[in-house]
Design a protein around this motif. Sequence first.
Motif, mmCIF file in Angstrom:
data_model
loop_
_atom_site.group_PDB
_atom_site.id
_atom_site.type_symbol
_atom_site.label_atom_id
_atom_site.label_comp_id
_atom_site.label_asym_id
_atom_site.label_seq_id
_atom_site.Cartn_x
_atom_site.Cartn_y
_atom_site.Cartn_z
ATOM 1 N N ILE A 90 0.848 -1.194 0.000
ATOM 2 C CA ILE A 90 0.000 0.000 0.000
ATOM 3 C C ILE A 90 0.885 1.247 0.000
ATOM 4 N N GLY A 91 0.454 2.263 -0.723
ATOM 5 C CA GLY A 91 1.115 3.563 -0.636
ATOM 6 C C GLY A 91 2.285 3.765 -1.570
ATOM 7 N N ASN A 94 2.704 6.992 -5.519
ATOM 8 C CA ASN A 94 3.381 8.256 -5.802
ATOM 9 C C ASN A 94 4.890 8.187 -5.599
ATOM 10 N N ARG A 95 5.406 7.012 -5.313
ATOM 11 C CA ARG A 95 6.853 6.879 -5.107
ATOM 12 C C ARG A 95 7.521 6.656 -6.459
ATOM 13 N N ARG A 177 0.525 0.201 -8.207
ATOM 14 C CA ARG A 177 0.083 1.592 -8.051
ATOM 15 C C ARG A 177 -1.426 1.690 -7.828
ATOM 16 N N GLU A 180 -4.856 0.865 -3.142
ATOM 17 C CA GLU A 180 -5.157 2.051 -2.349
ATOM 18 C C GLU A 180 -5.251 1.709 -0.865
ATOM 19 N N PRO A 181 -5.097 2.712 0.004
ATOM 20 C CA PRO A 181 -5.303 2.473 1.435
ATOM 21 C C PRO A 181 -6.711 1.951 1.693
ATOM 22 N N ARG A 187 -9.152 7.881 6.939
ATOM 23 C CA ARG A 187 -9.462 8.275 5.560
ATOM 24 C C ARG A 187 -10.712 9.143 5.530
ATOM 25 N N THR A 222 0.043 9.116 1.533
ATOM 26 C CA THR A 222 0.570 7.751 1.552
ATOM 27 C C THR A 222 1.219 7.400 2.887
ATOM 28 N N THR A 224 4.088 8.170 4.015
ATOM 29 C CA THR A 224 5.521 7.921 3.879
ATOM 30 C C THR A 224 6.136 9.060 3.085
ATOM 31 N N THR A 266 4.756 2.756 4.647
ATOM 32 C CA THR A 266 3.474 3.363 4.958
ATOM 33 C C THR A 266 2.967 2.830 6.290
ATOM 34 N N TRP A 268 -0.541 2.749 6.655
ATOM 35 C CA TRP A 268 -1.908 2.309 6.389
ATOM 36 C C TRP A 268 -2.049 0.826 6.732
#
Length: 355
Positions: A90-91, A94-95, A177, A180-181, A187, A222, A224, A266, A268
């Motif tokens: 998870i998360g 965007n990395r 990707r 999702e959390p 959230r 995220t 992180t 992360t 999450w």
Amino acid sequence: MKVCRRYVVGLLMAGCLGACAPETRNGASEDRSSHLVALGAYLFESPRMSANQKISCATCHHPDRYFSEPRRHSLGVNGTDVGANSATLIGLANRTAFPPSPMVSGAQVTVLAGDAMTLEDRCLAPILNPVEMGSSLEAASAAIGADGNARVLFRAAFGDGAISRKRIGEALAAFVRSIEPPPSSYREFLEGRTEALTPVERRGLAVFEGRGQCAGCHAGATLTDGKMHVVLLPESRRARVRPRKQRARFGYGGGSDFITPTLTPTLWAITRTSPYFRDGTVSELDAAVRDHVRELREVAGVEPCAPRGREPAFLEISPPGSLQPTRPAPPPERLGSGEFAELLAFLATLSPRSR
């Protein structure tokens, strides 16, 4: 949480995989993205990419465990202990860059200096790792090519059935990707429902963002910062009690002062993804948080620890994709028992409520 095969079936039922030819109408990019994610989900659960064709990505990153490993250490090809716990996926959306895999590169020092990997390349690394999936990209591609369902999915995603290293990496990364959390109180809070957190949980959030200094690394949507930090010294208690094999795997061995930085994970689903830390040594969240706070204070030099020969190296992964030095985040302050309980209450809001 839906497991991968159900995810693929859902896309099929929705008609996302109905056409194998490239789209020409409006929305073509969205359709291709759906096809690519569906292909990645299928490959994620396919054992064909391993040397013995018995294990898959999902063997260690369990979809029903929020893509984490419930064992202390994951087991690779032929039941080999890989020496580490597989963290949640998870998360990662965007990395943009990841540390080189020490097992693939052949030397741990490349974790400290060298070009970072893209998510696409990082998804391919376990296939090549001799203690994980133990295969080659040529063998994996050939095995996947013998799967009629996979060929259909490749045609849907790319317009033809050609299978290559690049396409496998793209598909796996697209699926990762898409993770999702999970639904959670926090959230809902981020979406504007302030009443989703109780007063105790909101006080825990204040500790998380304030005296606990957690948000310095576990930041953003995220949770992180995507950076690498030294979070454990060779002299720390948890490092000293590791078996020799683990110390070698993580860079602590034979009295060496080699310090391996860790990519910020992360938080999450944190209450659902034990055991904790890459070595999988701690099974309870409260113990993990206490250990982590103490170890961060040791790294910063504000907590008593055995003498060390040099200052730890802090690294970050910069947008261009290389590992660069960075200054450490401020260490957490000493928390009272009430603050600690409030922090744990907040951390519980990062996971789905127990039914």
